[in-house]
Scaffold this active site. Structure first.
Site, PDB file in Angstrom:
ATOM      1  N   ASP A 103     -39.919  47.864  36.084  1.00 33.64           N
ATOM      2  CA  ASP A 103     -40.615  48.399  34.913  1.00 33.64           C
ATOM      3  C   ASP A 103     -42.103  48.437  35.235  1.00 33.64           C
ATOM      4  OD1 ASP A 103     -38.320  48.670  33.351  1.00 33.64           O
ATOM      5  OD2 ASP A 103     -38.490  46.655  32.525  1.00 33.64           O
TER       6      ASP A 103
ATOM      7  N   ASP B 226     -35.598  54.301  31.209  1.00 35.18           N
ATOM      8  CA  ASP B 226     -35.566  53.807  29.831  1.00 35.18           C
ATOM      9  C   ASP B 226     -36.023  54.892  28.860  1.00 35.18           C
ATOM     10  OD1 ASP B 226     -34.841  51.292  30.826  1.00 35.18           O
ATOM     11  OD2 ASP B 226     -36.916  50.588  30.866  1.00 35.18           O
TER      12      ASP B 226
END
Length: 161
Positions: free
Chosen positions: A122, A140
């Site tokens: 991330d 995501d």
């Protein structure tokens, strides 16, 4: 194969999402220092983090192998179901097909990370002052957009009688 030809663009979209996701994760992992924020704007940073949990870092403190296997399995099952849905969905249901392609690309992008690294990379960090939204990535974003579009379409599309 002729039955799948009109739906090929949705599989190409999923592949493009996977490619964009993996490439941006590669760039983040190569050029960013772990857990060090690179300020882009007053509300957005690039911050490299390794997410061992689920979406938005849920269960990320419990870094066990069963968890990685479970999340990888869920992603793979979701991908298989989404491929089936794209194949079976009528070609006229373009919004559903588009949404399924977004979710498929995102699911496979994160599956790759979990299967081959044991965690998801991330790096997108939005914040207001000291409040930070959990870091996320392109996969995501694609999953979230796909789900939001599906929900909006189901709420605002009239059912055929």
């Amino acid at each position: 194969m002729n039955l799948l030809r009109p739906k090929l663009k949705y599989f190409i979209l999923a592949i493009l999402i996977i490619a964009a996701d993996l490439y941006t994760k590669y760039l983040a992992n190569t050029y960013l220092e772990f857990a060090q924020s690179l300020k882009i704007t007053s509300f957005f940073n690039l911050t490299l983090l390794y997410n061992h949990g689920a979406a938005f870092s849920l269960l990320s403190n419990d870094q066990t192998s069963w968890q990685m296997i479970m999340f990888s399995t869920i992603s793979l099952i979701a991908a298989i179901v989404l491929i089936y849905l794209i194949i079976k969905q009528p070609i006229t249901e373009k919004i559903n097909l588009f949404s399924f392609a977004l979710i498929l690309g995102g699911a496979l992008g994160n599956f790759y990370d979990r299967a081959f690294q044991g965690y998801v990379i991330d790096f997108l960090d939005f914040h207001i002052g000291n409040y930070h939204w959990p870091s996320f990535n392109i996969a995501d974003s694609a999953i979230t957009c796909g789900v939001v579009i599906l929900i909006a379409a189901s709420l605002f599309t009239k059912k055929k009688s």
